[in-house]
Design a protein around this motif. Structure first.
Motif, PDB file in Angstrom:
ATOM      1  N   THR A  43     -39.947   2.340  30.418  1.00 32.27           N
ATOM      2  CA  THR A  43     -39.250   2.612  29.168  1.00 32.27           C
ATOM      3  C   THR A  43     -38.419   1.388  28.819  1.00 32.27           C
ATOM      4  O   THR A  43     -37.784   0.794  29.691  1.00 32.27           O
ATOM      5  N   LEU A  44     -38.450   1.017  27.562  1.00 30.32           N
ATOM      6  CA  LEU A  44     -37.649  -0.102  27.079  1.00 30.32           C
ATOM      7  C   LEU A  44     -36.505   0.438  26.232  1.00 30.32           C
ATOM      8  O   LEU A  44     -36.735   1.198  25.282  1.00 30.32           O
ATOM      9  N   LYS A  45     -35.285   0.087  26.582  1.00 31.07           N
ATOM     10  CA  LYS A  45     -34.116   0.440  25.774  1.00 31.07           C
ATOM     11  C   LYS A  45     -33.897  -0.694  24.781  1.00 31.07           C
ATOM     12  O   LYS A  45     -33.524  -1.810  25.162  1.00 31.07           O
ATOM     13  N   LEU A  46     -34.136  -0.435  23.516  1.00 32.30           N
ATOM     14  CA  LEU A  46     -34.209  -1.476  22.493  1.00 32.30           C
ATOM     15  C   LEU A  46     -32.828  -1.824  21.935  1.00 32.30           C
ATOM     16  O   LEU A  46     -32.537  -1.663  20.743  1.00 32.30           O
ATOM     17  N   GLU A  47     -31.985  -2.345  22.809  1.00 33.66           N
ATOM     18  CA  GLU A  47     -30.615  -2.664  22.412  1.00 33.66           C
ATOM     19  C   GLU A  47     -30.544  -3.919  21.551  1.00 33.66           C
ATOM     20  O   GLU A  47     -29.519  -4.184  20.914  1.00 33.66           O
ATOM     21  N   HIS A  48     -31.630  -4.661  21.473  1.00 35.47           N
ATOM     22  CA  HIS A  48     -31.652  -5.796  20.551  1.00 35.47           C
ATOM     23  C   HIS A  48     -31.645  -5.336  19.095  1.00 35.47           C
ATOM     24  O   HIS A  48     -31.440  -6.155  18.190  1.00 35.47           O
ATOM     25  N   GLY A  53     -27.511  -7.559  16.826  1.00 34.90           N
ATOM     26  CA  GLY A  53     -28.627  -7.973  17.656  1.00 34.90           C
ATOM     27  C   GLY A  53     -28.330  -8.030  19.124  1.00 34.90           C
ATOM     28  O   GLY A  53     -29.066  -8.661  19.891  1.00 34.90           O
ATOM     29  N   SER A  54     -27.291  -7.347  19.588  1.00 30.23           N
ATOM     30  CA  SER A  54     -26.913  -7.388  20.996  1.00 30.23           C
ATOM     31  C   SER A  54     -25.998  -6.213  21.320  1.00 30.23           C
ATOM     32  O   SER A  54     -25.262  -5.721  20.451  1.00 30.23           O
ATOM     33  N   PHE A  55     -25.989  -5.818  22.593  1.00 28.07           N
ATOM     34  CA  PHE A  55     -25.101  -4.760  23.072  1.00 28.07           C
ATOM     35  C   PHE A  55     -23.621  -5.141  22.983  1.00 28.07           C
ATOM     36  O   PHE A  55     -22.734  -4.283  23.072  1.00 28.07           O
ATOM     37  N   LYS A  56     -23.316  -6.406  22.825  1.00 22.89           N
ATOM     38  CA  LYS A  56     -21.943  -6.888  22.956  1.00 22.89           C
ATOM     39  C   LYS A  56     -20.963  -6.232  21.981  1.00 22.89           C
ATOM     40  O   LYS A  56     -19.764  -6.128  22.269  1.00 22.89           O
TER      41      LYS A  56
END
Length: 311
Positions: A43-48, A53-56
């Motif tokens: 599974t890919l967690k698409l946090e991009h 564009g980032s989890f930050k």
């Protein structure tokens, strides 16, 4: 083994839960993608796909919403944290000054500036920009918001893990890229009994170095993923948390990272920066255990092309 350091105000799982409630009005609940690659389930967690564009932005917003009220905030960043702080500050009506190194990718600097934040280029590497930013904040009585060595930032990053636990309950392992350690520390607090794997580039391995030394130490920074994962020293707060959660560690080299980044494009049409492909690179190399791993695709802020090179 990671040794546990006694540091006050370490965040706990309940802090991650509170952070999730606090930042929910501002962020995206990013989707997951279930797939099979080379006959293996993942599974890919698409946090991009997160804002900026980032989890930050998760940690930045949580810190801004919990810290002392301020009209201005200062930070240093290789790019993604600065963008998260700048965007969070704009949402909350706060002025932001972001110090970046000379090596910051132009695309990241452009996006930070587009938020209206003040951008200051200083030093070749992140550590040099950080010293200058902290000095500026101290001299002007301004709040400095650390990229990863802050309990509220760590709790905010951990909300990625809470979403994984809800969206992919069958996953037995979660793999994340490691720079200063904020994401892996927060995720480790949030995913329960699942195994956690921290993936570092061979040229930016601050967590590996800390484990070897028994404490955070300065390390070289030399990787194609350095703009996102180029912390020269893992944070003391993340390191202390990881002493209790005991994640597994993996190393990947730059060719593996680029091959994984290009494969994410070829197979899924996911355009990510090198750091965003690090966890997938480790999984492809057989360094992520378990029958069903969730890999965090953590960022997409780079001048990108599917050619095996970064311009």
């Amino acid at each position: 083994m990671i040794r546990h350091e006694q540091i006050r105000a370490l965040p706990a799982a309940e802090d991650v839960g509170r952070a999730a409630e606090r930042i929910a009005p501002y962020i995206r609940r990013t989707p997951v993608l279930e797939a099979a690659v080379d006959g293996r389930r993942l599974t890919l967690k698409l946090e991009h796909l997160q804002l900026t564009g980032s989890f930050k932005v998760r940690g930045a917003l949580n810190a801004l919403l919990t810290g002392p009220a301020t009209g201005r905030v200062v930070t240093a960043s290789g790019g993604n944290h600065g963008l998260g702080v700048a965007a969070g500050a704009r949402l909350l009506g706060v002025r932001a000054t972001i110090y970046v190194p000379q090596t910051v990718p132009p695309d990241k600097q452009r996006r930070i500036a587009a938020t209206g934040a003040d951008v200051v280029r200083h030093g070749r590497w992140y550590a040099e920009a950080e010293v200058a930013a902290r000095t500026y904040a101290d001299e002007n009585g301004l709040r400095y918001l650390a990229a990863y060595d802050d309990p509220d930032v760590v709790a905010g990053q951990g909300t990625v893990g809470l979403e994984i636990a809800d969206q992919a309950p069958d996953c037995d392992t979660v793999a994340v890229a490691v720079g200063g350690g904020g994401l892996i520390a927060g995720v480790s607090l949030a995913v329960g009994a699942r195994a956690v794997v921290g993936v570092e580039p061979e040229g930016c391995a601050s967590l590996h170095a800390a484990v070897a030394a028994g404490r955070p130490v300065d390390t070289p920074v030399d990787s194609i993923a350095a703009s996102a994962l180029g912390a020269s020293r893992v944070g003391r707060i993340p390191y202390a948390i990881l002493g209790a959660t005991a994640p597994q560690l993996a190393l990947v080299d730059d060719p593996q990272i680029i091959a994984a980044r290009d494969r994410l494009w070829e197979e899924f049409r996911l355009a990510v920066e090198p750091a965003g492909a690090a966890a997938f690179a480790a999984w492809l190399a057989g360094q992520v255990p378990g029958d069903h791993a969730c890999l965090v695709v953590c960022g997409a802020n780079a001048d990108w092309s599917p050619t095996g090179e970064i311009r």
